[in-house]
Design a protein around this motif. Structure first.
Motif, PDB file in Angstrom:
ATOM      1  N   GLU A   1       0.818  -1.214   0.000  1.00 23.37           N
ATOM      2  CA  GLU A   1       0.000   0.000   0.000  1.00 23.37           C
ATOM      3  C   GLU A   1       0.854   1.268   0.000  1.00 23.37           C
ATOM      4  OE1 GLU A   1      -2.832  -0.066   3.197  1.00 23.37           O
ATOM      5  OE2 GLU A   1      -3.115  -2.226   3.015  1.00 23.37           O
ATOM      6  N   LEU A   2       2.154   1.121   0.193  1.00 23.65           N
ATOM      7  CA  LEU A   2       3.032   2.297   0.202  1.00 23.65           C
ATOM      8  C   LEU A   2       3.019   2.951  -1.173  1.00 23.65           C
ATOM      9  CD1 LEU A   2       5.143   3.795   2.027  1.00 23.65           C
ATOM     10  CD2 LEU A   2       6.891   2.404   0.904  1.00 23.65           C
ATOM     11  N   ASP A   3       2.787   4.241  -1.227  1.00 23.09           N
ATOM     12  CA  ASP A   3       2.724   4.935  -2.512  1.00 23.09           C
ATOM     13  C   ASP A   3       3.507   6.239  -2.458  1.00 23.09           C
ATOM     14  OD1 ASP A   3       1.117   6.544  -0.945  1.00 23.09           O
ATOM     15  OD2 ASP A   3      -0.747   6.041  -1.974  1.00 23.09           O
ATOM     16  N   LEU A   4       3.541   6.924  -3.603  1.00 23.88           N
ATOM     17  CA  LEU A   4       4.305   8.171  -3.704  1.00 23.88           C
ATOM     18  C   LEU A   4       3.765   9.229  -2.755  1.00 23.88           C
ATOM     19  CD1 LEU A   4       6.612   9.626  -5.160  1.00 23.88           C
ATOM     20  CD2 LEU A   4       4.986  10.267  -6.956  1.00 23.88           C
TER      21      LEU A   4
ATOM     22  N   THR B   1      16.942   9.929  -0.880  1.00 24.21           N
ATOM     23  CA  THR B   1      17.774   8.907  -1.537  1.00 24.21           C
ATOM     24  C   THR B   1      17.569   7.550  -0.889  1.00 24.21           C
ATOM     25  OG1 THR B   1      19.443  10.549  -2.137  1.00 24.21           O
ATOM     26  CG2 THR B   1      20.142   8.245  -2.096  1.00 24.21           C
ATOM     27  N   ALA B   2      17.520   7.521   0.441  1.00 22.97           N
ATOM     28  CA  ALA B   2      17.308   6.263   1.164  1.00 22.97           C
ATOM     29  C   ALA B   2      15.968   5.645   0.777  1.00 22.97           C
ATOM     30  CB  ALA B   2      17.369   6.510   2.667  1.00 22.97           C
ATOM     31  N   ALA B   3      14.936   6.479   0.638  1.00 20.71           N
ATOM     32  CA  ALA B   3      13.616   5.973   0.260  1.00 20.71           C
ATOM     33  C   ALA B   3      13.630   5.396  -1.153  1.00 20.71           C
ATOM     34  CB  ALA B   3      12.580   7.098   0.363  1.00 20.71           C
ATOM     35  N   ARG B   4      14.307   6.066  -2.071  1.00 24.50           N
ATOM     36  CA  ARG B   4      14.371   5.571  -3.452  1.00 24.50           C
ATOM     37  C   ARG B   4      15.119   4.228  -3.530  1.00 24.50           C
ATOM     38  NH1 ARG B   4      14.976  11.207  -4.642  1.00 24.50           N
ATOM     39  NH2 ARG B   4      17.249  11.012  -4.524  1.00 24.50           N
TER      40      ARG B   4
ATOM     41  N   THR C   1      12.636   1.535  -2.080  1.00 26.62           N
ATOM     42  CA  THR C   1      11.525   1.133  -2.954  1.00 26.62           C
ATOM     43  C   THR C   1      12.031   0.392  -4.192  1.00 26.62           C
ATOM     44  OG1 THR C   1      11.522   3.313  -4.061  1.00 26.62           O
ATOM     45  CG2 THR C   1      10.034   3.010  -2.162  1.00 26.62           C
ATOM     46  N   ALA C   2      13.236   0.728  -4.654  1.00 31.75           N
ATOM     47  CA  ALA C   2      13.816  -0.015  -5.781  1.00 31.75           C
ATOM     48  C   ALA C   2      14.061  -1.463  -5.370  1.00 31.75           C
ATOM     49  CB  ALA C   2      15.113   0.643  -6.234  1.00 31.75           C
ATOM     50  N   TRP C   3      14.533  -1.663  -4.141  1.00 29.69           N
ATOM     51  CA  TRP C   3      14.751  -3.019  -3.623  1.00 29.69           C
ATOM     52  C   TRP C   3      13.429  -3.760  -3.484  1.00 29.69           C
ATOM     53  CZ3 TRP C   3      13.297  -4.857   1.375  1.00 29.69           C
ATOM     54  CH2 TRP C   3      13.769  -6.136   1.680  1.00 29.69           C
ATOM     55  N   LEU C   4      12.383  -3.075  -2.996  1.00 31.74           N
ATOM     56  CA  LEU C   4      11.070  -3.693  -2.851  1.00 31.74           C
ATOM     57  C   LEU C   4      10.539  -4.184  -4.195  1.00 31.74           C
ATOM     58  CD1 LEU C   4       9.342  -1.160  -0.398  1.00 31.74           C
ATOM     59  CD2 LEU C   4      10.118  -3.473   0.157  1.00 31.74           C
ATOM     60  N   ALA C   5      10.682  -3.340  -5.222  1.00 33.73           N
ATOM     61  CA  ALA C   5      10.192  -3.722  -6.549  1.00 33.73           C
ATOM     62  C   ALA C   5      11.029  -4.845  -7.149  1.00 33.73           C
ATOM     63  CB  ALA C   5      10.187  -2.499  -7.465  1.00 33.73           C
ATOM     64  N   ARG C   6      12.327  -4.770  -6.978  1.00 33.08           N
ATOM     65  CA  ARG C   6      13.226  -5.759  -7.568  1.00 33.08           C
ATOM     66  C   ARG C   6      13.030  -7.142  -6.951  1.00 33.08           C
ATOM     67  NH1 ARG C   6      17.327  -3.068  -6.711  1.00 33.08           N
ATOM     68  NH2 ARG C   6      18.200  -4.128  -4.875  1.00 33.08           N
ATOM     69  N   THR C   7      12.662  -7.187  -5.678  1.00 33.09           N
ATOM     70  CA  THR C   7      12.489  -8.468  -4.990  1.00 33.09           C
ATOM     71  C   THR C   7      11.037  -8.944  -4.981  1.00 33.09           C
ATOM     72  OG1 THR C   7      12.298  -7.282  -2.863  1.00 33.09           O
ATOM     73  CG2 THR C   7      14.493  -8.092  -3.504  1.00 33.09           C
TER      74      THR C   7
ATOM     75  N   ALA D   1       5.499  -2.217  -8.333  1.00 33.04           N
ATOM     76  CA  ALA D   1       6.232  -1.193  -9.096  1.00 33.04           C
ATOM     77  C   ALA D   1       7.055  -0.353  -8.133  1.00 33.04           C
ATOM     78  CB  ALA D   1       5.268  -0.309  -9.874  1.00 33.04           C
ATOM     79  N   ASP D   2       8.054   0.312  -8.678  1.00 34.59           N
ATOM     80  CA  ASP D   2       8.919   1.162  -7.864  1.00 34.59           C
ATOM     81  C   ASP D   2       8.253   2.524  -7.696  1.00 34.59           C
ATOM     82  OD1 ASP D   2      10.886   2.571  -6.589  1.00 34.59           O
ATOM     83  OD2 ASP D   2      12.415   2.317  -8.142  1.00 34.59           O
ATOM     84  N   VAL D   3       7.553   2.706  -6.592  1.00 27.67           N
ATOM     85  CA  VAL D   3       6.798   3.944  -6.381  1.00 27.67           C
ATOM     86  C   VAL D   3       7.705   5.123  -6.039  1.00 27.67           C
ATOM     87  CG1 VAL D   3       4.742   2.701  -5.644  1.00 27.67           C
ATOM     88  CG2 VAL D   3       6.420   3.415  -3.928  1.00 27.67           C
ATOM     89  N   GLY D   4       8.950   4.841  -5.672  1.00 26.28           N
ATOM     90  CA  GLY D   4       9.849   5.934  -5.296  1.00 26.28           C
ATOM     91  C   GLY D   4      10.707   6.445  -6.425  1.00 26.28           C
ATOM     92  N   ALA D   5      10.566   5.861  -7.623  1.00 25.96           N
ATOM     93  CA  ALA D   5      11.427   6.236  -8.741  1.00 25.96           C
ATOM     94  C   ALA D   5      11.299   7.715  -9.095  1.00 25.96           C
ATOM     95  CB  ALA D   5      11.126   5.374  -9.958  1.00 25.96           C
ATOM     96  N   SER D   6      10.110   8.270  -8.938  1.00 24.61           N
ATOM     97  CA  SER D   6       9.884   9.683  -9.309  1.00 24.61           C
ATOM     98  C   SER D   6       9.898  10.609  -8.101  1.00 24.61           C
ATOM     99  CB  SER D   6       8.550   9.824 -10.049  1.00 24.61           C
ATOM    100  OG  SER D   6       7.477   9.343  -9.251  1.00 24.61           O
ATOM    101  N   LEU D   7      10.355  10.102  -6.956  1.00 25.58           N
ATOM    102  CA  LEU D   7      10.410  10.941  -5.760  1.00 25.58           C
ATOM    103  C   LEU D   7      11.541  11.948  -5.874  1.00 25.58           C
ATOM    104  CD1 LEU D   7       9.368  11.428  -2.824  1.00 25.58           C
ATOM    105  CD2 LEU D   7      11.149   9.833  -2.068  1.00 25.58           C
TER     106      LEU D   7
END
Length: 304
Positions: free
Chosen positions: A52-55, A80-83, A86-92, A97-103
């Motif tokens: 449920e975590l979102d941008l 940066t830590a958040a991005r 979320t990249a790790w969450l999406a990759r695993t 989807a990586d919701v932090g990519a556009s943060l």
């Protein structure tokens, strides 16, 4: 207190940072502290699962940092830590989807530390050398550390982590294990070589104790020297130089880089010496004096 699902996720992420990314303990603590804060904020917003975590939640967390008076550099680091998280969450597969990519994150204000002039750097080493004239192991060690910090621009943690075998005394080069466990080789000059030789031959044997291993520099108790002891030394010796700014080892690193640039070294070479992953970091870290710019203009411009 975090819900059990979030707490387990944090444990998995810490394991990833330690074993897969091979970050230093300090970096792991910083990342985990930031993500724990993020997950706590998400929980307070009513988010029950990581899916449920979102941008919107990420931006709300960063906005809270701003309202509580956090510095721009801190907010930028946490973004940066958040991005990365979320990249790790999406990759695993823990998130679709990586919701932090556009943060986004605020542009941090970068302030340059003061530096020593060349004559002040010389006075710093000379003052320490005069105190070491009695041949005491501590005096010889202090001169060697100051010479090496100024000669190479290495970080204080890199200095404290050096082993005797990291020195190539025939070629006057030093092997350093820097951030991200990246190894680089750095040359040093004759004054540093002489100070290191004196320390290794006449100083270290009289100070080293069991348990120091191969540590190049040891403290008064004979074990590997602590970074705090190095910082204390630099501040104390700087105080002996009239008019010099109060700087620590980081200031000596910046001084070394600045003097290299003013002596004609190119940015790429300084980047390699300092161990910066990006040239942009080197450009921010160093400055070029007005006098050097004037000389370059007069030499290069046809209308100078």
């Amino acid at each position: 207190m975090l819900p059990e699902a979030f707490a387990r996720l944090l444990v998995d992420y810490e394991r990833h940072l330690r074993s897969e990314r091979d970050l230093t303990p300090h970096s792991v603590r910083a990342y985990i502290g930031d993500i724990e804060s993020l997950l706590d904020h998400a929980h307070r917003m009513g988010i029950a699962s990581i899916g449920e975590l979102d941008l919107r939640a990420l931006r709300s967390w960063l906005a809270k940092q701003q309202t509580t008076g956090r510095a721009r550099t801190t907010i930028a680091r946490r973004a940066t830590a958040a991005r990365v998280f979320t990249a790790w969450l999406a990759r695993t597969g823990r998130m679709p989807a990586d919701v932090g990519a556009s943060l986004g994150s605020p542009r941090a204000h970068r302030t340059l530390p003061p530096v020593l002039r060349a004559d002040e750097a010389d006075a710093l080493i000379r003052s320490a050398s005069e105190l070491a004239d009695d041949g005491s192991p501590v005096g010889l060690r202090d001169v060697a550390m100051l010479e090496l910090l100024y000669a190479t621009g290495i970080r204080v943690g890199e200095l404290a982590g050096l082993d005797v075998d990291d020195l190539d005394r025939e070629r006057n080069v030093l092997r350093v294990l820097g951030k991200g466990r990246k190894e680089r080789t750095i040359p040093y000059g004759t004054p540093a070589a002489h100070a290191l030789d004196a320390w290794l031959v006449r100083g270290r044997p009289g100070l080293v104790a069991e348990g120091a291993g191969a540590a190049l520099f040891v403290g008064t108790r004979g074990r590997r020297i602590d970074q705090r002891a190095v910082r204390t030394l630099v501040h104390r010796r700087i105080a002996d130089v009239p008019g010099a700014p109060d700087i620590g080892p980081h200031g000596l690193r910046h001084t070394a880089a600045t003097h290299l640039l003013e002596g004609g070294a190119d940015l790429r070479s300084v980047q390699e010496l300092l161990g910066h992953a990006s040239l942009a970091t080197t450009q921010l870290y160093t400055h070029v004096s007005t006098e050097r710019l004037r000389r370059a203009y007069q030499q290069a411009h046809p209308r100078a």
